[in-house]
Design a protein around this motif. Structure first.
Motif, PDB file in Angstrom:
ATOM      1  N   ASP A   2      51.223  33.897  47.741  1.00 34.72           N
ATOM      2  CA  ASP A   2      51.680  34.510  46.506  1.00 34.72           C
ATOM      3  C   ASP A   2      53.097  34.048  46.226  1.00 34.72           C
ATOM      4  O   ASP A   2      53.874  33.788  47.135  1.00 34.72           O
ATOM      5  CB  ASP A   2      51.622  36.037  46.648  1.00 34.72           C
ATOM      6  CG  ASP A   2      51.451  36.726  45.304  1.00 34.72           C
ATOM      7  OD1 ASP A   2      52.449  36.810  44.580  1.00 34.72           O
ATOM      8  OD2 ASP A   2      50.336  37.152  45.011  1.00 34.72           O
ATOM      9  N   THR A   9      48.199  38.451  45.477  1.00 31.77           N
ATOM     10  CA  THR A   9      47.557  38.696  44.186  1.00 31.77           C
ATOM     11  C   THR A   9      46.175  38.053  44.218  1.00 31.77           C
ATOM     12  O   THR A   9      46.052  36.847  44.397  1.00 31.77           O
ATOM     13  CB  THR A   9      48.392  38.120  43.029  1.00 31.77           C
ATOM     14  OG1 THR A   9      49.683  38.727  43.045  1.00 31.77           O
ATOM     15  CG2 THR A   9      47.729  38.408  41.690  1.00 31.77           C
ATOM     16  N   THR A  11      42.456  37.328  42.345  1.00 35.07           N
ATOM     17  CA  THR A  11      41.838  37.197  41.035  1.00 35.07           C
ATOM     18  C   THR A  11      40.403  37.667  41.159  1.00 35.07           C
ATOM     19  O   THR A  11      39.630  37.123  41.943  1.00 35.07           O
ATOM     20  CB  THR A  11      41.901  35.737  40.546  1.00 35.07           C
ATOM     21  OG1 THR A  11      43.270  35.326  40.527  1.00 35.07           O
ATOM     22  CG2 THR A  11      41.321  35.618  39.157  1.00 35.07           C
ATOM     23  N   ASN A  53      47.349  47.830  38.708  1.00 33.48           N
ATOM     24  CA  ASN A  53      45.983  47.395  38.997  1.00 33.48           C
ATOM     25  C   ASN A  53      44.971  48.137  38.132  1.00 33.48           C
ATOM     26  O   ASN A  53      44.035  47.533  37.602  1.00 33.48           O
ATOM     27  CB  ASN A  53      45.659  47.612  40.479  1.00 33.48           C
ATOM     28  CG  ASN A  53      46.358  46.611  41.380  1.00 33.48           C
ATOM     29  OD1 ASN A  53      46.799  45.552  40.941  1.00 33.48           O
ATOM     30  ND2 ASN A  53      46.480  46.953  42.645  1.00 33.48           N
ATOM     31  N   ALA A  56      45.099  46.713  34.646  1.00 34.27           N
ATOM     32  CA  ALA A  56      44.484  45.384  34.565  1.00 34.27           C
ATOM     33  C   ALA A  56      42.965  45.496  34.529  1.00 34.27           C
ATOM     34  O   ALA A  56      42.291  44.804  33.759  1.00 34.27           O
ATOM     35  CB  ALA A  56      44.931  44.522  35.746  1.00 34.27           C
ATOM     36  N   SER A  75      38.756  37.312  34.343  1.00 32.38           N
ATOM     37  CA  SER A  75      39.458  37.468  35.615  1.00 32.38           C
ATOM     38  C   SER A  75      40.633  38.419  35.446  1.00 32.38           C
ATOM     39  O   SER A  75      41.314  38.402  34.426  1.00 32.38           O
ATOM     40  CB  SER A  75      39.970  36.115  36.106  1.00 32.38           C
ATOM     41  OG  SER A  75      38.891  35.263  36.364  1.00 32.38           O
ATOM     42  N   PRO A  77      44.111  40.134  37.579  1.00 31.65           N
ATOM     43  CA  PRO A  77      44.957  40.051  38.781  1.00 31.65           C
ATOM     44  C   PRO A  77      45.064  41.413  39.455  1.00 31.65           C
ATOM     45  O   PRO A  77      45.389  42.412  38.809  1.00 31.65           O
ATOM     46  CB  PRO A  77      46.311  39.613  38.214  1.00 31.65           C
ATOM     47  CG  PRO A  77      46.327  40.164  36.824  1.00 31.65           C
ATOM     48  CD  PRO A  77      44.896  40.161  36.348  1.00 31.65           C
ATOM     49  N   VAL A  79      46.981  43.240  42.635  1.00 30.48           N
ATOM     50  CA  VAL A  79      48.098  43.062  43.562  1.00 30.48           C
ATOM     51  C   VAL A  79      47.912  43.989  44.760  1.00 30.48           C
ATOM     52  O   VAL A  79      47.618  45.170  44.597  1.00 30.48           O
ATOM     53  CB  VAL A  79      49.439  43.356  42.865  1.00 30.48           C
ATOM     54  CG1 VAL A  79      50.597  43.278  43.858  1.00 30.48           C
ATOM     55  CG2 VAL A  79      49.656  42.391  41.711  1.00 30.48           C
TER      56      VAL A  79
END
Length: 116
Positions: A2, A9, A11, A53, A56, A75, A77, A79
């Protein structure tokens, strides 16, 4: 690796209505009419990793009802901070079909320290 020290991170994409020949009782013929992100839940701290998160994931989820098979999100991300206990993040999800069946899925992401 990362770009930011102390985290990984990942995907990730979420896929819905995926036929699985190994699970004959897992039919994909009823539309998904509801889903729930059970973890991560956004905590009271708006700038935390879990809040980011959850945002996202929520942003990437498709609109309901889901009728087509193999429908995947873009996709996203996710974390995960490095470490032992805090270095594990679970994504837990449930999806409910129009006939009342509910499917529970989970994904475990682990971030380990880099070897020197």
């Amino acid at each position: 690796g990362d770009q930011i020290p102390g985290q990984c991170t990942f995907t990730v994409s979420a896929c819905f209505n995926v036929p699985d020949r190994r699970l004959p009782s897992c039919a994909t013929d009823a539309p998904i009419v509801a889903y729930e992100l059970r973890s991560p839940q956004p905590p009271p701290t708006p700038h935390s990793v879990d809040a980011g998160n959850a945002a996202a994931i929520s942003t990437a989820l498709p609109s309901l009802p889901l009728v087509t098979q193999n429908e995947c999100t873009a996709s996203m991300p996710i974390v995960v901070p490095v470490g032992q206990k805090p270095g594990v993040k679970w994504i837990r999800f449930s999806a409910t079909a129009s006939d009342g069946r509910t499917d529970f899925d989970r994904l475990r992401l682990t971030c380990l320290p880099a070897n020197p």
